[in-house]
Scaffold this motif. Structure first.
Motif: not given
Ligand SMILES: [Cu+2]
Ligand SMILES: [Zn+2]
Length: 179
Positions: A95-102, A108-113, A136-139, A161-171
Motif C-alpha cells: 500500500d506504500d504506507s509509512e512505517h510505524g504503529f504510532l 506498513d504491512a510488515g510492521d510487528l511489535p 494474498g487474501s488479507v493485506g 522513524s522512517q524507514p525501519i523505526g531506528g532499529a539498526g543493523a539486521r542481526v
C-alpha cells in the motif's frame, strides 16, 4: 507393549514442541529458520494464516540480550548474512504506507511489535499481523513472486522513524517458506 507406548508419547511431545502453541487451522502455513550474520541457525518459527491475518510463533536461541525489532521484509532471501541481509529489501508494503504503529500514516504491512531476548540469548514469541497473509487474501502477500523474510534488528523499533523505526543493523533473517 509398554515400551512402545512410551516411545509414542515421546514422539507426540516432540512434535508438539517443534510446532507451536497455535492449534492447526484451515488456512495456509509457512515456516521460518533464522540465521545470524555468521550464517549460524539461531531460531525457527511457524506462520499460520487465519481469516483476518497471520499468527507468527518463533523461538530464538543465540542473540544478544535486549529488545529487538522484527519485521516482514519484502524479499525472501537471507543468503547475504555477512552483508547484513540487505537483499531482503524494505518492509512488505504493497500500500506504500509509512512505517510505524504510532505513525499517523502507518503502519506498513510488515510492521510487528518488539520482543525481548533474555540474558541467555533466548526468546519465545507469538505475534499477530492483520495486514499480511500467505495467499494474498488479507493485506500483503508474504508468498508472492519474490517471497518475504522475517528480519530481526539489533535494537527495538520506535514505531515512528522512517524507514525501519531506528532499529539498526539486521542481526538475523529467516526466509518465509510455504507449505
Ligand atoms: Cu526490519
Ligand atoms: Zn515498517
Amino acid at each position: 507393549m509398554k515400551k512402545g507406548h512410551a516411545v509414542l508419547i515421546g514422539l507426540t511431545l516432540g512434535a508438539f514442541s517443534l510446532t507451536s502453541m497455535a492449534e492447526e487451522g484451515n488456512g495456509p502455513t509457512a515456516s521460518v529458520e533464522f540465521v545470524d550474520n555468521h550464517g549460524e541457525v539461531v531460531g525457527e518459527g511457524t506462520i499460520d494464516q487465519g481469516p483476518a491475518g497471520v499468527v507468527l510463533n518463533f523461538s530464538i536461541d543465540g542473540l544478544d540480550e535486549g529488545w529487538k525489532a522484527i519485521h516482514i521484509h519484502g524479499v525472501g532471501t537471507c543468503e547475504d548474512h555477512e552483508e547484513g541481509f540487505q537483499a531482503s529489501g524494505g518492509h512488505l508494503n504493497p500500500d506504500d504506507s509509512e512505517h510505524g504503529f504510532l505513525n499517523p500514516d502507518g503502519p506498513d504491512a510488515g510492521d510487528l511489535p518488539n520482543f525481548y531476548v533474555h540474558s541467555d540469548g533466548s526468546a519465545m514469541v507469538e505475534m499477530f499481523n492483520e495486514r499480511a497473509s500467505l495467499d494474498g487474501s488479507v493485506g500483503g502477500n508474504m508468498l508472492d513472486d519474490d517471497g518475504s523474510a522475517l528480519v530481526i534488528h539489533e535494537n527495538p523499533d520506535d514505531h515512528m522513524s522512517q524507514p525501519i523505526g531506528g532499529a539498526g543493523a539486521r542481526v538475523a533473517c529467516g526466509v518465509v517458506q510455504g507449505g
